[in-house]
Design a protein around this motif. Sequence first.
Motif, PDB file in Angstrom:
ATOM      1  N   LYS A   5      -9.571   4.609   4.522  1.00 50.98           N
ATOM      2  CA  LYS A   5      -9.068   3.488   5.314  1.00 50.98           C
ATOM      3  C   LYS A   5      -9.999   2.283   5.387  1.00 50.98           C
ATOM      4  O   LYS A   5      -9.657   1.271   6.026  1.00 50.98           O
ATOM      5  N   HIS A   6     -11.154   2.331   4.731  1.00 51.78           N
ATOM      6  CA  HIS A   6     -12.118   1.245   4.874  1.00 51.78           C
ATOM      7  C   HIS A   6     -12.619   0.681   3.539  1.00 51.78           C
ATOM      8  O   HIS A   6     -12.831  -0.535   3.438  1.00 51.78           O
ATOM      9  N   SER A  29     -10.895  -2.709  -6.298  1.00 51.51           N
ATOM     10  CA  SER A  29      -9.736  -3.390  -6.871  1.00 51.51           C
ATOM     11  C   SER A  29     -10.077  -4.047  -8.198  1.00 51.51           C
ATOM     12  O   SER A  29     -11.237  -4.374  -8.480  1.00 51.51           O
ATOM     13  N   MET A  50     -12.379  -0.422  -0.304  1.00 53.21           N
ATOM     14  CA  MET A  50     -11.385  -0.814  -1.290  1.00 53.21           C
ATOM     15  C   MET A  50     -12.054  -1.157  -2.616  1.00 53.21           C
ATOM     16  O   MET A  50     -13.030  -1.924  -2.649  1.00 53.21           O
ATOM     17  N   LYS A 100      -7.662   2.341  -1.852  1.00 52.12           N
ATOM     18  CA  LYS A 100      -8.358   2.286  -0.562  1.00 52.12           C
ATOM     19  C   LYS A 100      -8.733   3.709  -0.189  1.00 52.12           C
ATOM     20  O   LYS A 100      -7.883   4.606  -0.187  1.00 52.12           O
ATOM     21  N   GLU A 105       0.826  -1.197   0.000  1.00 56.79           N
ATOM     22  CA  GLU A 105       0.000   0.000   0.000  1.00 56.79           C
ATOM     23  C   GLU A 105       0.864   1.252   0.000  1.00 56.79           C
ATOM     24  O   GLU A 105       1.826   1.350   0.759  1.00 56.79           O
TER      25      GLU A 105
END
Length: 225
Positions: A173-174, A178, A176, A170, A109
């Motif tokens: 912080k929660h 992808s 995501m 992300k 990250e």
Amino acid sequence: MKKLICLFTILAFLGVANSMAQGLHFGLKAGVLGNKANVSGMRNQFKEESLTGFQVGPMLQYQTGLHGIALDFSLLYVQRGVKLTNTSNGRSTDIRTQSIDIPIELKWEMGISDDFDLFLGAGPSFSFLVDEDNWGRKLAHIAVDAIDKDLSSMGWRSTEVGLNLGGGVKIVKHLMVSCYYNIGLTQSAKHNIGGNKHDVIDQIFDGDVFESKNRYWQLSLAYVF
């Protein structure tokens, strides 16, 4: 002295366990995938096309605290498949499977801001078949109108192994988002045709061995608590 050493060992173990627990985060993951199976052993008039599937299930993320390195583990219910078309008569069929997939991902990250990270990831994915369509029966129906014969299910493999490569973002912080590409390392199906060919089978297969490997894109959304 021995009691003191034991006490220090226990405290050290509890400290490591507590540190690991602080780095663990549970989440939920869902997404869509487009499977383009790599099929060999069929005649040229049979063409494969992508078929949209889905995946959903819980996930576990462990933040190692080392230079943005994290580990993701997921337990996903997955439906995927392939569309096969006989270009000589225009008939097509969808062949689908359901499986339990366990992808394991090593991620790096890169923090762009307090609320926005980029990440790259790679790792193996293990797939365990729970239900499947019958390859032989469905292929027979696009070769001819119908036959009164149960054909082989064409050797579905109960377990597959693939490699996931990709990345994403992300947010706060929660959340995501992808995108990954899975390269099949083992066959999803394999069948030795041999000398036991049926008239219908002769119209479909070219050679003595049929095999298939899954290759698919995954677009996923996950929320980590």
